[in-house]
Scaffold this motif. Structure first.
Motif, PDB file in Angstrom:
ATOM      1  N   PRO A   1       2.094 -11.074  -2.724  1.00 53.88           N
ATOM      2  CA  PRO A   1       2.584  -9.790  -2.191  1.00 53.88           C
ATOM      3  C   PRO A   1       1.689  -8.645  -2.620  1.00 53.88           C
ATOM      4  CG  PRO A   1       3.955 -10.564  -4.003  1.00 53.88           C
ATOM      5  CD  PRO A   1       3.025 -11.682  -3.690  1.00 53.88           C
ATOM      6  N   LEU A   2       1.565  -7.648  -1.757  1.00 51.48           N
ATOM      7  CA  LEU A   2       0.758  -6.462  -2.049  1.00 51.48           C
ATOM      8  C   LEU A   2       1.693  -5.291  -2.330  1.00 51.48           C
ATOM      9  CD1 LEU A   2      -2.121  -6.671   0.601  1.00 51.48           C
ATOM     10  CD2 LEU A   2      -2.217  -7.217  -1.843  1.00 51.48           C
ATOM     11  N   ALA A   3       1.718  -4.886  -3.591  1.00 53.21           N
ATOM     12  CA  ALA A   3       2.523  -3.718  -3.963  1.00 53.21           C
ATOM     13  C   ALA A   3       1.785  -2.442  -3.592  1.00 53.21           C
ATOM     14  CB  ALA A   3       2.821  -3.746  -5.459  1.00 53.21           C
ATOM     15  N   ASN A   4       2.550  -1.359  -3.368  1.00 55.20           N
ATOM     16  CA  ASN A   4       1.995  -0.023  -3.099  1.00 55.20           C
ATOM     17  C   ASN A   4       1.158   0.040  -1.836  1.00 55.20           C
ATOM     18  OD1 ASN A   4       1.576  -0.273  -6.524  1.00 55.20           O
ATOM     19  ND2 ASN A   4       3.074   1.156  -5.655  1.00 55.20           N
ATOM     20  N   ALA A   5       1.440  -0.859  -0.897  1.00 55.84           N
ATOM     21  CA  ALA A   5       0.818  -0.742   0.420  1.00 55.84           C
ATOM     22  C   ALA A   5       1.632   0.274   1.240  1.00 55.84           C
ATOM     23  CB  ALA A   5       0.790  -2.098   1.111  1.00 55.84           C
ATOM     24  N   PHE A   6       0.991   0.950   2.168  1.00 58.11           N
ATOM     25  CA  PHE A   6       1.682   1.944   3.004  1.00 58.11           C
ATOM     26  C   PHE A   6       2.029   1.343   4.362  1.00 58.11           C
ATOM     27  CE2 PHE A   6      -0.623   4.660   0.009  1.00 58.11           C
ATOM     28  CZ  PHE A   6       0.418   5.471  -0.420  1.00 58.11           C
ATOM     29  N   VAL A   7       3.286   1.592   4.773  1.00 57.14           N
ATOM     30  CA  VAL A   7       3.762   1.101   6.065  1.00 57.14           C
ATOM     31  C   VAL A   7       4.167   2.324   6.906  1.00 57.14           C
ATOM     32  CG1 VAL A   7       5.457  -0.307   7.265  1.00 57.14           C
ATOM     33  CG2 VAL A   7       4.554  -1.053   5.037  1.00 57.14           C
ATOM     34  N   ARG A   8       3.559   2.461   8.070  1.00 57.44           N
ATOM     35  CA  ARG A   8       3.810   3.602   8.953  1.00 57.44           C
ATOM     36  C   ARG A   8       4.554   3.125  10.192  1.00 57.44           C
ATOM     37  NH1 ARG A   8      -0.722   6.658  12.498  1.00 57.44           N
ATOM     38  NH2 ARG A   8       0.589   8.278  13.417  1.00 57.44           N
TER      39      ARG A   8
ATOM     40  N   VAL B   1       7.252   7.737  10.493  1.00 60.15           N
ATOM     41  CA  VAL B   1       7.827   7.580   9.154  1.00 60.15           C
ATOM     42  C   VAL B   1       6.858   6.760   8.310  1.00 60.15           C
ATOM     43  CG1 VAL B   1       9.760   6.645   7.835  1.00 60.15           C
ATOM     44  CG2 VAL B   1      10.161   7.691  10.087  1.00 60.15           C
ATOM     45  N   LEU B   2       6.640   7.159   7.050  1.00 68.93           N
ATOM     46  CA  LEU B   2       5.713   6.492   6.145  1.00 68.93           C
ATOM     47  C   LEU B   2       6.458   6.049   4.890  1.00 68.93           C
ATOM     48  CD1 LEU B   2       2.674   5.773   5.853  1.00 68.93           C
ATOM     49  CD2 LEU B   2       2.437   7.868   4.513  1.00 68.93           C
TER      50      LEU B   2
ATOM     51  N   VAL C   1       2.470  -0.063  11.366  1.00 63.80           N
ATOM     52  CA  VAL C   1       1.101  -0.252  10.856  1.00 63.80           C
ATOM     53  C   VAL C   1       1.156  -0.352   9.328  1.00 63.80           C
ATOM     54  CG1 VAL C   1      -1.223   0.673  10.768  1.00 63.80           C
ATOM     55  CG2 VAL C   1       0.209   1.083  12.794  1.00 63.80           C
ATOM     56  N   ALA C   2       0.537  -1.428   8.765  1.00 64.75           N
ATOM     57  CA  ALA C   2       0.461  -1.607   7.300  1.00 64.75           C
ATOM     58  C   ALA C   2      -0.979  -1.453   6.855  1.00 64.75           C
ATOM     59  CB  ALA C   2       0.997  -2.975   6.897  1.00 64.75           C
ATOM     60  N   THR C   3      -1.179  -0.762   5.755  1.00 68.84           N
ATOM     61  CA  THR C   3      -2.528  -0.550   5.230  1.00 68.84           C
ATOM     62  C   THR C   3      -2.482  -0.394   3.717  1.00 68.84           C
ATOM     63  OG1 THR C   3      -4.528   0.784   5.430  1.00 68.84           O
ATOM     64  CG2 THR C   3      -2.409   1.951   5.489  1.00 68.84           C
TER      65      THR C   3
ATOM     66  N   SER D   1      -7.817  -4.491   4.870  1.00 66.13           N
ATOM     67  CA  SER D   1      -7.815  -4.176   6.293  1.00 66.13           C
ATOM     68  C   SER D   1      -6.441  -3.646   6.713  1.00 66.13           C
ATOM     69  CB  SER D   1      -8.163  -5.437   7.095  1.00 66.13           C
ATOM     70  OG  SER D   1      -7.168  -6.425   6.889  1.00 66.13           O
ATOM     71  N   THR D   2      -6.336  -3.239   8.000  1.00 69.45           N
ATOM     72  CA  THR D   2      -5.074  -2.741   8.572  1.00 69.45           C
ATOM     73  C   THR D   2      -4.481  -3.806   9.490  1.00 69.45           C
ATOM     74  OG1 THR D   2      -5.824  -0.453   8.459  1.00 69.45           O
ATOM     75  CG2 THR D   2      -4.039  -0.938   9.995  1.00 69.45           C
ATOM     76  N   ASP D   3      -3.150  -3.918   9.480  1.00 68.53           N
ATOM     77  CA  ASP D   3      -2.477  -4.870  10.369  1.00 68.53           C
ATOM     78  C   ASP D   3      -1.356  -4.128  11.109  1.00 68.53           C
ATOM     79  OD1 ASP D   3      -1.839  -7.176  11.641  1.00 68.53           O
ATOM     80  OD2 ASP D   3      -0.746  -8.076   9.952  1.00 68.53           O
ATOM     81  N   THR D   4      -1.148  -4.485  12.353  1.00 70.49           N
ATOM     82  CA  THR D   4      -0.157  -3.791  13.195  1.00 70.49           C
ATOM     83  C   THR D   4       0.739  -4.800  13.893  1.00 70.49           C
ATOM     84  OG1 THR D   4      -1.715  -1.991  13.615  1.00 70.49           O
ATOM     85  CG2 THR D   4       0.164  -2.185  15.110  1.00 70.49           C
ATOM     86  N   VAL D   5       2.035  -4.517  13.946  1.00 70.63           N
ATOM     87  CA  VAL D   5       2.968  -5.314  14.740  1.00 70.63           C
ATOM     88  C   VAL D   5       3.832  -4.358  15.567  1.00 70.63           C
ATOM     89  CG1 VAL D   5       3.063  -7.204  13.070  1.00 70.63           C
ATOM     90  CG2 VAL D   5       4.745  -5.363  12.955  1.00 70.63           C
ATOM     91  N   THR D   6       4.422  -4.880  16.621  1.00 68.09           N
ATOM     92  CA  THR D   6       5.318  -4.089  17.474  1.00 68.09           C
ATOM     93  C   THR D   6       6.654  -4.819  17.583  1.00 68.09           C
ATOM     94  OG1 THR D   6       3.459  -3.220  18.742  1.00 68.09           O
ATOM     95  CG2 THR D   6       5.638  -3.077  19.751  1.00 68.09           C
ATOM     96  N   VAL D   7       7.749  -4.074  17.368  1.00 64.39           N
ATOM     97  CA  VAL D   7       9.094  -4.661  17.463  1.00 64.39           C
ATOM     98  C   VAL D   7       9.947  -3.818  18.413  1.00 64.39           C
ATOM     99  CG1 VAL D   7       8.991  -5.631  15.131  1.00 64.39           C
ATOM    100  CG2 VAL D   7       9.951  -3.344  15.486  1.00 64.39           C
TER     101      VAL D   7
END
Length: 491
Positions: free
Chosen positions: A47-54, A67-68, A92-94, A99-105
Motif C-alpha cells: 500500500p502507498l500511504a500519503n498518496a493523493f486521490v482527486r 474533491v482531493l 485520479v490517484a498520484t 506515475s498517475t492512475d485514473t479510473v471512472t465509476v
C-alpha cells in the motif's frame, strides 16, 4: 482553482442537468455518494500511504467542484461527495515519485462505491532513510590471500564494510558513522592499513586497504565506530599473507628414508619431501611448483607447495636399478631473479641380507665378529633387528646381542660415502658363562643363534660345535678361509 463568472456557471449547471434528464424530462434524485478504494505500488503490491486521490465530479463544471483526499497508512481512502444526478465520476490517484492512475465509476446517490485498486509505478528511486548506526558488517574483500612485498603476487586487499541501523538498513549520510580500522592478529612484518579512519557513504559503506609487509602469516582487520556513548565493531576479517618466491638458502630436500629395500621389491615407495622458503624465511606462496628427477628408479615429476611451503612426491623402486645401490634425487625450482634453486641427496637401494661371522663354530669364551650387510656390502634398512642368543648350560651371549639399526648415513653422494663399520654393519659379541644362574652342571655351550629381520627380509644362522648352518629356506652357507662363514639369504 480557476473561477468562472456566475452567469456562465449557471449555464453549465443547466446544461449538465438537461443531459442527465430522461426522455420524459424527469431528473434523477440528488444525494451523497461514498467512494472507497486503495492505492498500491504496482511492483511490490504494497500500500502507498500519503498518496493523493482527486475526485473529478464533472469535467464541464468549475474545478472547485473537485474533491482531493489523502490515503492512510494502508493506502486506503474514503470520501463522500454530493451529486445532483447519476453521473460518471473520474478519479485520479498520484504520489510523488510515482506515475498517475485514473479510473471512472458511475456515481449514484445513496450508494457506496468500491473503486478499483489504483496501481502506481515508481518513476524515480526512493530516497533511502535509516536510523542510527547499530552494526558493522563485512560486504566483501577483493582478495582473501595476498603475497608479501616483491613476491610477484597481489600485495593489496580492499575490504569493504557496511554500517547498518537496528532494522538492518544501511545508514545514510544523515546518520553517517566515522569508522576506525585496526589490526587484530598480524605477523608484524610491516603490513599496514589505510586509511585508519573514514566516514560511511550514503549506502553505509566504507572501504579500507590492507597492504602486505615482509612477513607471511594471518592478518585480522577490525572496523569499529563510537555511537551514542558505545562502541560497535565488526567481526575480525581474515586475510592470509603468503610468502614470496623460493630462495636457495631456504630450500630443504630430503627422503623419508635414506635406505629402503628398493633392490628387493619393485614398486616400493619412499616419500621425498621439500620445504621451500623465501628470502625472508617465510613459506613461499602456495602453488609454487618444484620439479624432481632421479638417477635410478622412478620419481613423481612435480609438486605444488602448500601454505607451509611443503610438498611431497614418491620415489618408486624400479628400473634402472643402481649397480652399487646408490641413487641421486634432485629437486629444482626458480627464485625471484629466475635463477635455479636446487638441492639433491643420495638414497640407498638396499638388497637381500648377507651375514659374515667369525669364528663359525660355537665355543664357550669365544669372541665373535659379526658383519651384517646386503649383497653390495651396504647397510640394511632402518628398523632391521639383529638378535644373538646362546643356548646350553649356564651360558649366555653378551655384547651386541640385540641391536636395531637406524637409518643409513651418507657423508657425500657416492658409494664410498656410506657410513659403515661398528653399529652400522659390524658387531661384536661373546659366548660366556652365565654366573647369575643358580643351577648345577658345568657351563657348556650347545648353539649360538643369530637372527636378522626387518625391511630387507629375515635370515637365521645357527652356530654349533661342528660349524655354521641356517634355518632359513633358500639361504646358502659358504665357509671361508680363516674359519669365517658367509650366509646369504635368498635373492
Amino acid at each position: 482553482m480557476k473561477r468562472y463568472p456566475p452567469l456562465l456557471l449557471l449555464t453549465l449547471v443547466l446544461t449538465a442537468l438537461s443531459l442527465s434528464t430522461g426522455c420524459d424530462g424527469a431528473s434523477d434524485e440528488s444525494g451523497t455518494v461514498t467512494l472507497m478504494g486503495q492505492v498500491l505500488d504496482a511492483e511490490t503490491n504494497n500500500p502507498l500511504a500519503n498518496a493523493f486521490v482527486r475526485i473529478v465530479l464533472n469535467e464541464n463544471l468549475d474545478e472547485e467542484t473537485d474533491v482531493l483526499v489523502e490515503t492512510d497508512a494502508q493506502g486506503r481512502f474514503t470520501v463522500e461527495v454530493r451529486v445532483h444526478v447519476t453521473t460518471e465520476v473520474r478519479i485520479v490517484a498520484t504520489k510523488d515519485a510515482f506515475s498517475t492512475d485514473t479510473v471512472t465509476v458511475l456515481a449514484i446517490a445513496g450508494r457506496t462505491i468500491e473503486v478499483p485498486n489504483f496501481r502506481l509505478n515508481r518513476t524515480r528511486a526512493e530516497e533511502p532513510t535509516s536510523g542510527s548506526p547499530s552494526n558493522i558488517l563485512l560486504v566483501g574483500q577483493t582478495h582473501e590471500a595476498i603475497g608479501i612485498i616483491e613476491s610477484g603476487s597481489v600485495e593489496v586487499s580492499r575490504i569493504t564494510f557496511q554500517v547498518a541501523d537496528s532494522a538492518g538498513r544501511p545508514v545514510t549520510l544523515e546518520n553517517e558513522a566515522q569508522v576506525r580500522f585496526r589490526f587484530g592478529q598480524h605477523p608484524g612484518g610491516g603490513e599496514f592499513i589505510a586509511p585508519l579512519q573514514a566516514p560511511t557513504d550514503n549506502s553505509g559503506k566504507v572501504t579500507v586497504n590492507l597492504s602486505s609487509g615482509t612477513r607471511a602469516g594471518a592478518v585480522q582487520v577490525v572496523a569499529e565506530a563510537d555511537v551514542e556513548g558505545r562502541t560497535i565493531r565488526s567481526r575480525p576479517v581474515s586475510v592470509a599473507i603468503h610468502g614470496g618466491l623460493p630462495d636457495q638458502a631456504h630450500f630443504t630436500l630430503g627422503p623419508d628414508r635414506f635406505n629402503f629395500p628398493g633392490l628387493l621389491i619393485a614398486g616400493l615407495t619412499n616419500p621425498v619431501s621439500v620445504i621451500v622458503g623465501d628470502k625472508y624465511a617465510n613459506p613461499v606462496k602456495p602453488g609454487t611448483v618444484v620439479y624432481f628427477t632421479t638417477s635410478h628408479g622412478v620419481i613423481e615429476g612435480s609438486v605444488e607447495t602448500n601454505t607451509q611451503g611443503r610438498g611431497s612426491v614418491n620415489l618408486i623402486s624400479g628400473n634402472p636399478l643402481p649397480a652399487d645401490g646408490v641413487a641421486i634425487v634432485e629437486a629444482e625450482t626458480a627464485d625471484d631473479q629466475d635463477r635455479r634453486v636446487t638441492s639433491r641427496f643420495p638414497v640407498l637401494f638396499s638388497g637381500f641380507i648377507v651375514v659374515r661371522v667369525e669364528p663359525a663354530v660355537a665355543r664357550l669364551g669365544e669372541t665373535y665378529r659379526l658383519t651384517v650387510t646386503d649383497q653390495n656390502d651396504n647397510p640394511l634398512a632402518a628398523g632391521t633387528n639383529i638378535n644373538v642368543r646362546a643356548d646350553g648350560t649356564k651360558v649366555k651371549a653378551t655384547g651386541n646381542t640385540n641391536v636395531t639399526l637406524d637409518d643409513t648415513i651418507f657423508t657425500g653422494f657416492t658409494y664410498n660415502d656410506i657410513v659403515r663399520g661398528p653399529g652400522f654393519t659390524e658387531f661384536v659379541f661373546r659366548a660366556v658363562e652365565d654366573r647369575r644362574l643358580d643351577e648345577d652342571g658345568t657351563p657348556k655351550i650347545e648353539t649360538i643363534t643369530i637372527r636378522v629381520s626387518g625391511p630387507n627380509g629375515s635370515l637365521e644362522v645357527v652356530l654349533t660345535a661342528g660349524g655354521a648352518t641356517t634355518r632359513t629356506q633358500g639361504a646358502r652357507v659358504e665357509l671361508l678361509p680363516g674359519g669365517q662363514a658367509l650366509i646369504r639369504a635368498s635373492e
